[in-house]
Write an enzyme that holds these catalytic residues in place. Structure first.
Site, short mmCIF file in Angstrom:
data_model
loop_
_atom_site.label_atom_id
_atom_site.label_comp_id
_atom_site.label_asym_id
_atom_site.label_seq_id
_atom_site.Cartn_x
_atom_site.Cartn_y
_atom_site.Cartn_z
N CYS A 30 -9.17 36.63 47.39
CA CYS A 30 -7.98 35.76 47.32
C CYS A 30 -7.64 35.35 45.89
CB CYS A 30 -8.15 34.53 48.21
SG CYS A 30 -9.51 33.47 47.75
N HIS A 277 -10.27 28.38 48.46
CA HIS A 277 -9.38 29.50 48.76
C HIS A 277 -8.21 29.41 47.78
CE1 HIS A 277 -7.26 32.52 50.99
NE2 HIS A 277 -6.32 31.69 51.41
#
Ligand SMILES: *[C@@H]1O[C@H](CO)[C@@H](O)[C@H](O)[C@H]1NC(C)=O
Ligand SMILES: *[C@@H]1O[C@H](CO)[C@@H](O)[C@H](O)[C@H]1NC(C)=O
Ligand SMILES: [Zn+2]
Length: 338
Positions: A30, A277
């Site tokens: 990510c 994230h």
């Protein structure tokens, strides 16, 4: 119309596909996915890579600029599937930016820019890429006894801003970066004219601002061996004029007239320092609309959605801000031809 095209138009996904392709999360990628979205929104970078005639060079799976050029071309296509970027991830992996590890987005950003400098055979273009992001600064050290000044010129590719454990505005963070500090006692430095250690005033002045200004909000703080994330609020504007905001930080040699910038990408971190994230908000270059890219999922959003990343809560927080210097033609916005 192909089956896919019918499906895309039925689902109303057509809007998403104009050069805004998602990227699958592939073994904790990510962070890289998010940076790729911001690089893809940096058209100036893609233009320079497009000018690079890599044909004479053997295709090299570990050459970062070659693989970056390839993935940015794929991301510009109108294909509804996530863009293929495994080769790019493996390329980074072979350059010690490992797969399957949580990375710090600012570190990876700087590593990619450094690898471009090292691995691009056309040094003229490599320097033009560096110049896109290059914040030229001068560190000054002024002796408080004899008033002599020692200087050192250098540059930064992203502006690292310290944030307070309280409410912050981007303006305050920038001002405090350029504030000069007195060094006394144990912090005294040697002054050559005085021939001894003397108290001094130290600080950084701006020599020149780049076309792309990347700001790094330092939300990760090392405390006795472990990394803590600061969730506090940092308020930032969509447009800013640095000649108004931090005029006192400009050195005497600073010679630019246009210091107006517009935000076009935000790297967002959610979660805690060690298990987070990354996602991105990017502005579409042609329509100027904001999009949110969370790995393979890309959706249209508003400026109000981008503002939810100011922080002050434990949800998503802005970590890097990318501002583009406004073009010379005052107030000229690219037309939406959609
Ligand atoms: C993800 O990483 C694991 C462990 O390194 C590896 O075995 C696996 O093949 C990787 N997955 C992909 C899709 O590359
Ligand atoms: C580098 O690229 C530029 C732009 O494409 C080109 O004009 C120049 O000749 C290239 N230089 C070298 C050394 O290949
Ligand atoms: Zn002195």
């Amino acid at each position: 119309m192909s089956f896919i095209a019918v499906l895309v138009s039925k689902l109303g996904l057509g809007d998403l596909c104009h050069g805004m392709r998602g990227l699958s999360n592939y073994n904790l990628s990510c962070c890289v996915n998010t940076l790729l979205q911001t690089f893809s929104a940096t058209l100036e970078l893609a233009d320079l890579l497009d000018k690079w005639d890599a044909a004479g060079v053997r295709t090299d799976s570990s050459n970062v600029p070659q693989q970056l050029k390839k993935v940015l071309v794929a991301m510009r296509s109108d294909h509804p599937q996530p863009a293929p970027h495994r080769d790019f991830l493996h390329c980074l992996d072979s350059n010690r930016i490992q797969l399957s590890i949580q990375h710090d987005a600012d570190e990876v950003f700087l590593s990619i820019l450094n690898l471009i400098q090292k691995q691009m055979d056309n040094k003229t273009l490599a320097l033009q890429i560096k110049d896109l992001y290059k914040i030229s600064v001068q560190t000054q050290l002024k002796c408080l006894d004899c008033d002599s000044i020692q200087t050192l010129d250098s540059y930064l590719l992203s502006l690292p801003l310290h944030i307070k454990e309280d409410q912050n505005t981007l303006e305050e963070c920038m001002k405090s970066f350029f504030e000069h500090q007195e060094l006394r006692g144990r912090d005294c430095c040697t002054c050559e004219p005085c021939g001894t250690k003397t108290p001094s005033k130290q600080g950084v002045k701006l020599l020149a601002l780049p076309p792309i200004l990347c700001v790094h909000l330092k939300r990760f703080r090392n405390m006795r061996g472990y990394t803590r994330k600061l969730h506090c609020e940092v308020n930032f504007p969509e447009t800013l004029d640095l000649s108004e905001m931090i005029h006192e930080a400009f050195s005497a040699e600073f010679a630019q007239n246009n210091c107006k910038y517009t935000l076009y990408a935000v790297v967002v971190h959610s979660g805690e320092a060690m298990c987070g994230h990354y996602t991105a908000y990017v502005r579409h270059s042609r329509t100027q609309s904001w999009y949110y890219a969370d790995d393979s999922c890309v959706k249209k959003v508003s400026w109000q959605d981008v503002q939810t990343t100011y922080g002050g809560h434990r949800r998503q927080t802005a970590y890097m801000l990318m501002y583009r210097r406004d073009s010379k033609e005052e107030g000229h916005q690219p037309e939406c031809s959609g």
